[in-house]
Design an enzyme around this catalytic site. Structure first.
Site, PDB file in Angstrom:
ATOM      1  N   LYS A 229      -3.072  -8.697  -6.472  1.00 33.75           N
ATOM      2  CA  LYS A 229      -2.956  -9.667  -7.879  1.00 33.75           C
ATOM      3  C   LYS A 229      -4.371 -10.540  -7.195  1.00 33.75           C
ATOM      4  O   LYS A 229      -4.577 -10.555  -6.427  1.00 33.75           O
ATOM      5  CB  LYS A 229      -2.393 -10.822  -7.895  1.00 33.75           C
TER       6      LYS A 229
ATOM      7  N   LYS B 258      -2.315  -2.460  -7.566  1.00 28.67           N
ATOM      8  CA  LYS B 258      -2.845  -2.756  -9.388  1.00 28.67           C
ATOM      9  C   LYS B 258      -2.527  -4.357  -9.676  1.00 28.67           C
ATOM     10  O   LYS B 258      -1.432  -4.434  -9.009  1.00 28.67           O
ATOM     11  CB  LYS B 258      -2.276  -1.574 -10.033  1.00 28.67           C
TER      12      LYS B 258
ATOM     13  N   LYS C 183       7.211  -4.220 -10.587  1.00 28.44           N
ATOM     14  CA  LYS C 183       7.079  -4.487 -11.827  1.00 28.44           C
ATOM     15  C   LYS C 183       6.816  -2.525 -11.760  1.00 28.44           C
ATOM     16  O   LYS C 183       7.034  -1.805 -12.296  1.00 28.44           O
ATOM     17  CB  LYS C 183       5.943  -4.756 -12.284  1.00 28.44           C
TER      18      LYS C 183
ATOM     19  N   HIS D 271       1.038  -1.396  -0.008  1.00 23.28           N
ATOM     20  CA  HIS D 271      -0.405  -0.080   0.044  1.00 23.28           C
ATOM     21  C   HIS D 271       1.284   1.728  -0.038  1.00 23.28           C
ATOM     22  O   HIS D 271       0.136   2.586  -0.152  1.00 23.28           O
ATOM     23  CB  HIS D 271      -0.900  -0.149   1.071  1.00 23.28           C
ATOM     24  N   HIS D 272       2.189   0.862  -0.499  1.00 22.37           N
ATOM     25  CA  HIS D 272       3.035   2.256  -0.251  1.00 22.37           C
ATOM     26  C   HIS D 272       2.548   3.377  -1.011  1.00 22.37           C
ATOM     27  O   HIS D 272       2.398   4.098  -0.729  1.00 22.37           O
ATOM     28  CB  HIS D 272       4.542   2.258  -0.552  1.00 22.37           C
TER      29      HIS D 272
ATOM     30  N   SER E  42      -1.972  -0.405 -18.663  1.00 26.56           N
ATOM     31  CA  SER E  42      -3.647  -0.250 -17.560  1.00 26.56           C
ATOM     32  C   SER E  42      -3.392   1.362 -16.917  1.00 26.56           C
ATOM     33  O   SER E  42      -4.765   2.106 -16.734  1.00 26.56           O
ATOM     34  CB  SER E  42      -3.146  -1.065 -16.686  1.00 26.56           C
TER      35      SER E  42
HETATM   36  N1  GLU Z   1      -1.960  -8.652 -15.628  1.00 25.31           N
HETATM   37  C1  GLU Z   1      -1.424  -8.001 -15.764  1.00 25.31           C
HETATM   38  C2  GLU Z   1       0.318  -8.719 -14.894  1.00 25.31           C
HETATM   39  O1  GLU Z   1       0.951  -9.064 -14.216  1.00 25.31           O
HETATM   40  C3  GLU Z   1      -1.038  -6.414 -16.272  1.00 25.31           C
HETATM   41  C4  GLU Z   1      -2.059  -6.278 -14.840  1.00 25.31           C
HETATM   42  C5  GLU Z   1      -2.644  -4.642 -15.157  1.00 25.31           C
HETATM   43  O2  GLU Z   1      -2.797  -4.459 -16.133  1.00 25.31           O
HETATM   44  O3  GLU Z   1      -3.122  -4.160 -14.097  1.00 25.31           O
HETATM   45  O4  GLU Z   1       1.447  -7.410 -15.320  1.00 25.31           O
END
Ligand code: GLU
Length: 473
Positions: free
Chosen positions: A108, A72, A96, A66-67, A364
Site C-alpha cells: 500500500k 499489490k 485480501k 513478499h510471499h 486489477s
Molecule cells: N485500493 C484497492 C484496495 O484497497 C485496490 C488495490 C489494487 O487494485 O491493487 O483493495
C-alpha cells in the site's frame, strides 16, 4: 469521519483480528510472526514547487508480504496518511489477495496531502515525483510492486504513474503492468472503475441468497426490497449503491463528509448525485431528513449498512447504536476491533473488508494479466463463440421446426466482450470466496464471525506459501 478514539492504532487493530484467527490454524509462532510482519517500509520526503513555495511532501510505500510477487495495493492521497495507516492497509492487502486467490503479496502507498488543495498540474508533479522516488528505491515494477487507485486517487493518477515509469525504463515490454486502474487507452481493463463497488454488490447479494444466513438475522432471502444505508459516495460507495438500486434494494440513507440524508421511502441515487452537483452537498434533498453530523446517518434504521469511506468510522462509542442487521465493509477497516466485538455480540452479520472489497484488486489482477499478455480479453474468442452460437441456434431451429425470437437470438448469439469476461471473473471470485469463508466457519468450532473465518482462510494460504518457500525448514 475518523474515530473518536485518538489512541487507536489501525495496524494493531489488524493484528488483533489476526491473532484471534491464528489460534485456529496449525502454524507455529515463527511463521505467524512472519506472516504478520511488514517486510519493507519506505518513508520518503521530497520537495515539490507549489506556486512560489517549495513544499516538502511526506509519502509512503509499504510492502507487507513478499510471499508472492509482485506486491499489490492502492495509493491513497489524504491528510490522514501516516505510517501506521499504510502498514495496516498493506497488511489487509496481503490477506485480501490470499482470500480471493489473487497471487500477489500485500502492499500500500500513501501521500500525505489533501488532493482538493492542489491543481491538476500540481498533483501531476507530486505523482510523477513520487513515482520516480519509488523507482529509485526499487519499489515499483510489474514483478516488484504494482500500485493502483485508492482513496483520493483514480485513473488519472495511474496514467501519470505509468507514463513516468515507462519513461524511466525505455523499451521495457511490460511497463504498462507497473500499475493498474489505468485509463483504457493506457492499458486499463474495462470494468476496473466499478469493480470494487460491483464486488461489494456480488458479495452481499450472495449472503442475502443464503437462507440460513438470512434466518439468523430475521430477514427474507434476496436483495430486492432490502433497506440500505451507504456511507461515502466515492468510487466504491457510488457504484455499490448503484448496483444495489438496480437490483431492487431501497437506498434509505446516504452519507458524505458534509452530512447525511435519510428517507425511509427510498432515495434515487442519480437524483441525489445531481442535487449534490447543483448545490455542492447531498443535504436538503427534497423529502429527506438531514443529518448535519454525517456519522449520525449510520445509526438510522436499515437492513444493510455499507461503510464505504475510511477506517474506524464505527467504534466503541457508536457501535451499540447501529440498527443494521448486516454490515458490509466496503471500506478498509471501517470497524475497530472493539466495535467488531460489540456488533458480533448483538448478532449482526459483518461481511469483512478483506473479502467484500476485494473486487478492486481482483480486476486489477485481470488488468495486470492483460498487460502481460498484450491482448484484450475476448479478442481471440469473441467471433468464434458467435459463430458456434449461430450454429447451435440454427441446429435447434432445424430440429424443432420453430424460429427463435429476435431478442433471444441477439442474446444467444453474442460472443463475450472484455467487460463481460471481467464481470464474470469477478462474480465467480466473489461467489466462490464467500463459500470458502462459510466453509471455514463450519469447519472451525468456536468461530462465529465471518472476519475470523476469512482470516483463517488467508493465514492458511500465506502460511503454506511461506512453508513452501522453504524459509522455515
Ligand atoms: N485500493 C484497492 C484496495 O484497497 C485496490 C488495490 C489494487 O487494485 O491493487 O483493495
Amino acid at each position: 469521519m475518523s474515530s473518536t478514539n485518538q489512541a487507536y492504532s489501525f495496524f494493531q487493530g489488524v493484528e488483533r483480528n489476526f491473532d484471534k484467527a491464528a489460534k485456529f490454524t496449525r502454524f507455529e509462532k515463527g511463521i505467524l510472526e512472519q506472516i504478520k510482519a511488514c517486510n519493507s517500509i519506505l518513508r520518503i520526503k521530497f520537495p515539490v514547487k507549489i506556486g512560489n513555495d517549495i513544499e516538502v511532501i511526506e509519502a509512503y510505500r509499504v510492502q507487507h508480504s513478499h510471499h508472492k510477487l509482485p506486491c499489490k495495493g492502492g495509493i491513497r492521497y489524504s491528510m490522514d496518511v501516516n505510517q501506521d495507516e499504510v502498514m495496516a492497509l498493506a497488511a489487509l492487502m496481503t490477506y485480501k489477495c490470499a482470500m480471493v486467490n489473487v497471487p500477489f503479496g500485500g502492499g500500500k502507498g500513501g501521500i500525505r496531502i489533501d488532493p482538493k488543495k492542489y491543481t491538476p498540474f500540481e498533483l501531476e508533479k507530486i505523482t510523477r515525483r513520487y513515482t520516480s522516488e519509488l523507482a529509485k528505491k526499487n519499489f515499483i515494477g510489474p514483478g516488484i510492486d504494482v500500485p493502483a487507485p485508492d482513496y483520493g486517487t483514480g485513473a488519472r493518477e495511474m496514467s501519470w504513474i505509468v507514463d513516468t515509469y515507462a519513461s524511466l525504463y525505455p523499451g521495457e515490454l511490460n511497463a504498462q503492468a507497473c500499475v493498474t486502474g489505468k485509463p483504457i487507452a493506457q492499458g486499463g481493463v474495462r470494468g476496473r472503475t466499478e469493480a470494487t463497488g460491483l464486488g461489494v454488490f456480488y458479495g452481499i447479494r450472495e449472503l442475502c441468497n443464503v437462507e440460513e444466513e438470512m434466518t439468523k438475522v430475521g430477514l427474507p432471502v434476496g436483495i430486492a426490497g432490502k433497506k440500505i444505508i451507504v456511507q461515502g459516495l466515492g468510487n466504491v460507495g457510488y457504484y455499490a449503491a448503484k448496483f444495489f438500486q438496480e437490483a431492487g434494494a431501497i437506498l434509505v440513507g446516504l452519507a458524505e463528509y458534509e452530512g447525511g440524508i435519510y428517507d425511509a421511502k427510498g432515495l434515487n441515487l442519480e437524483d441525489v448525485m445531481a442535487h449534490r452537483k447543483n448545490t455542492g452537498a447531498i443535504l436538503d434533498f427534497p423529502g429527506a431528513t438531514n443529518f448535519s453530523n454525517s456519522a449520525d446517518t449510520l445509526e438510522q434504521p436499515c437492513d444493510i449498512l455499507i461503510p464505504a469511506a475510511l477506517e474506524a468510522v464505527i467504534h466503541k462509542d457508536n457501535a451499540a447504536k447501529i440498527q443494521a442487521k448486516v454490515i458490509g465493509e466496503a471500506a478498509n477497516g471501517p470497524l475497530t476491533p472493539d466495535a467488531d466485538e460489540i456488533l458480533n455480540k448483538m448478532g449482526v452479520i459483518i461481511v469483512p473488508d478483506m473479502y467484500l472489497n476485494a473486487g478492486g484488486v481482483t480486476v486489477s489482477y485481470f488488468e495486470w494479466l492483460k498487460n502481460l499478455s498484450h491482448v484484450r480479453y475476448g479478442r481471440m474468442e469473441k467471433r468464434f463463440s458467435e459463430n458456434m452460437n449461430a450454429e447451435i441456434v440454427k441446429n435447434v431451429e432445424n430440429l424443432t421446426g420453430k424460429r427463435i425470437g429476435e431478442a433471444e437470438r441477439k442474446m444467444l448469439l453474442r460472443g463475450p466482450d472484455e467487460v463481460d469476461l471481467v464481470y464474470s471473473g469477478l462474480e465467480d471470485t466473489m461467489i466462490s470466496s464467500f463459500h470458502e469463508i462459510r466453509e471455514a466457519l463450519k469447519m472451525n468450532q468456536g468461530v462465529e464471525d465471518m472476519r475470523t473465518a476469512a482470516f483463517i482462510c488467508a493465514i492458511n494460504k500465506v502460511g503454506v506459501a511461506y512453508e513452501e518457500l522453504g524459509i522455515f525448514p
